[in-house]
Design an enzyme around this catalytic site. Structure first.
Site, mmCIF file in Angstrom:
data_model
loop_
_atom_site.group_PDB
_atom_site.id
_atom_site.type_symbol
_atom_site.label_atom_id
_atom_site.label_comp_id
_atom_site.label_asym_id
_atom_site.label_seq_id
_atom_site.Cartn_x
_atom_site.Cartn_y
_atom_site.Cartn_z
ATOM 1 N N ASP A 42 3.992 -8.464 -4.238
ATOM 2 C CA ASP A 42 3.137 -9.278 -5.043
ATOM 3 C C ASP A 42 1.653 -8.390 -4.867
ATOM 4 O OD1 ASP A 42 1.806 -11.225 -6.707
ATOM 5 O OD2 ASP A 42 1.285 -12.370 -4.862
ATOM 6 N N ASP A 87 -1.970 -10.377 -5.349
ATOM 7 C CA ASP A 87 -2.922 -11.289 -5.114
ATOM 8 C C ASP A 87 -2.571 -11.874 -3.687
ATOM 9 O OD1 ASP A 87 -4.945 -11.303 -7.215
ATOM 10 O OD2 ASP A 87 -3.460 -11.918 -8.403
#
Length: 511
Positions: free
Chosen positions: A114, A116
């Site tokens: 991922d 963030d």
């Protein structure tokens, strides 16, 4: 506001207790604690206790039980502090990786990330900006009282894993995302203002309004503009990301990125952390993926973006290295790549949106990024925490064993011990967070967040840079965690020198 926050936001507790293992130097401390001479030597008779019943020391005939109880108390307190000499703290490493399941990195061929709060870690300043902007939206667009403008974001007020009671029981909102911290603080601030000023409100409407205000900050791209304008101020530990990714590529691992953020934002952030050629490290990059729907919904096809981020219209029949893709779904991803099962290890910070479906439905290995872990371990490593927790365990055992004394003076002593125990429990909780305690534990139980962490992640760590501390073929082995009925060496049993729990001989009369 602190008191209100605790009322408005609830902890998720667990039913199955867990033992916090307190490290003790093996043989010497154990012999001291149990009174055993070690190596098969007989135990010395306790000098202040002339008799034992069922292994339990009792006062001499005619002795003052109050004096006896306090003697046992002080004896145990000294023993606890002797068991924790200087240097016993700092046992846990904040940069370590912790395993819920056995996993060998040597079996992993493909690493997914991922963006963030996984590759990009953000400072508390971002949460303050989200809070302030959403608060102003409530005032200016939703016409909430202007007095709310006096409330500022309080770093460390809320923790992940809290629940908000939207409809008094049937509907509980879980806050599992790091981005939800400013939302929880704003909820508590508005409720505090309304209650303080005697304003009636519907908690369903309040929750919806605040959720909409927070969503506007994200959807309208305001947050992205802040970060892009001053990455040095908002992005933490960026220099370590290149080292992690480059090492994996040098060991012939394939890398991919799946994020909900837009390409322009990710591109600028990765150039800041990794360099202008960051895309060369990845076999594929997928932006605006719409997780968790990406993992469960088959309907959205992949779309290709050009180098400027403009959308292309051609049908996607293969996922090419170096290209940028938008939306899509995991089922097409698996079909086009063939990346299935335990050879894939995916890292994310959200236990539901990032990890749950991948582990439960698709058999990928998963790694949870838990930034709070670093702070919590540093607290656990303090002398204050270690001594408080060890004494609390010992005092609990003392209460359990001495409750047989039911005369008036003994009962008063036991009440004083129970009060002290409760004070210590509150102290150890407040070391983590005065409102809600640890993200991982609510007294002796694991929190709801902690139980979900164990369920949905094979390994967890404070940041992705922790991978640099391990060989790429390292195997992680989880430690067996004792259940209540499996724990013969609780600290209180070490200190009292009695391993029989419960004391069946003394309970015959109950039967």
């Amino acid at each position: 506001m602190a008191a209100l926050g605790s009322a408005a936001l609830r902890r998720g507790g667990g039913a199955a207790p867990r033992l916090l293992a307190v490290a003790v130097s093996c043989q010497s401390c154990r012999h001291k604690a149990t009174g055993d001479g070690g190596h098969g030597q007989p135990r010395e008779q306790h000098p202040a206790v002339p008799g034992r019943v069922g292994g339990q020391p009792v006062p001499a005939e005619g002795a003052d039980t109050k004096t006896y109880l306090w003697a046992r108390y002080h004896e145990m307190k000294k023993l606890v502090y002797d068991l924790l000499p200087p240097g016993v703290c700092n046992l846990l490493n904040p940069a370590a990786i912790y395993a819920n399941n056995e996993i060998s990195l040597g079996d992993v061929e493909i690493y997914g990330f991922d963006y963030d709060y996984t590759l990009a870690q953000y400072s508390n300043l971002l949460h303050s900006m989200i809070f302030n902007t959403a608060r102003d939206i409530l005032i200016e667009q939703f016409k909430y009282p202007e007095g709310l403008g006096k409330y500022d974001y309080i770093p460390g007020f809320a923790i992940r894993g809290l629940h908000y009671d939207v409809q008094k029981g049937p509907s509980l909102k879980q806050f599992m995302d790091i981005f939800s911290l400013p939302e929880m603080t704003l909820l508590s601030s508005v409720i505090d203002y309304f209650i303080t000023h005697g304003i009636e409100f519907d908690q369903v409407h309040l929750y919806k309004d605040i959720s909409d205000a927070i969503r506007d900050v994200h959807v309208k791209g305001v947050m992205y503009k802040w970060i892009e304008k001053d990455m040095e101020q908002y992005i933490l530990h960026g220099d370590e990301i290149y080292a992690v990714l480059n090492r994996l590529v040098n060991h012939k691992k394939k890398l991919f990125l799946i994020t909900n953020s837009p390409f322009s934002f990710v591109d600028k952030g990765m150039k800041h952390m990794v360099g202008k050629n960051w895309r060369d490290l990845f076999d594929m990059v997928i932006v605006q993926a719409d997780k968790p729907n990406f993992f469960t919904d088959r309907r959205k096809p992949f779309r290709k973006l050009d180098d400027k981020g403009s959308l292309q219209w051609d049908k996607i029949n293969q996922l090419e290295k170096g290209k940028i893709y938008k939306e899509g779904n995991l089922f097409d991803f698996l079909r086009l790549t063939g990346w299935r099962g335990s050879k894939v290890l995916y890292f994310g910070d959200h236990l539901y949106s990032d990890l749950a479906d991948l582990m439960l439905r698709h058999g990928w290995r998963t790694g949870a990024i838990v930034p709070e872990l670093e702070t919590e371990i540093r607290i656990i490593n303090t002398e204050q925490y270690m001594h408080s927790l060890t004494w609390q365990q010992a005092l609990t055992g003392l209460l359990e064993r001495m409750q047989m004394y039911q005369d008036a003076e003994s009962k008063q002593v036991l009440l004083e011990w129970m009060k002290e125990r409760q004070e210590i429990r509150s102290l150890t909780k407040n070391l983590f967070n005065p409102q809600f305690g640890s993200i991982f534990r609510t007294f002796h139980n694991p929190t709801y967040f902690s139980r979900r962490l164990v369920r949905f992640s094979d390994i967890y760590m404070a940041s992705i840079s922790c991978l640099l501390n391990y060989d790429v073929n390292f195997t992680f082995y989880p430690r067996r965690t004792p259940l209540q009925h499996e724990a013969p060496l609780w600290m209180d049993q070490l200190c009292t020198g009695c391993m029989k729990t419960p004391f069946l001989e003394e309970m015959v009369h109950i039967r």
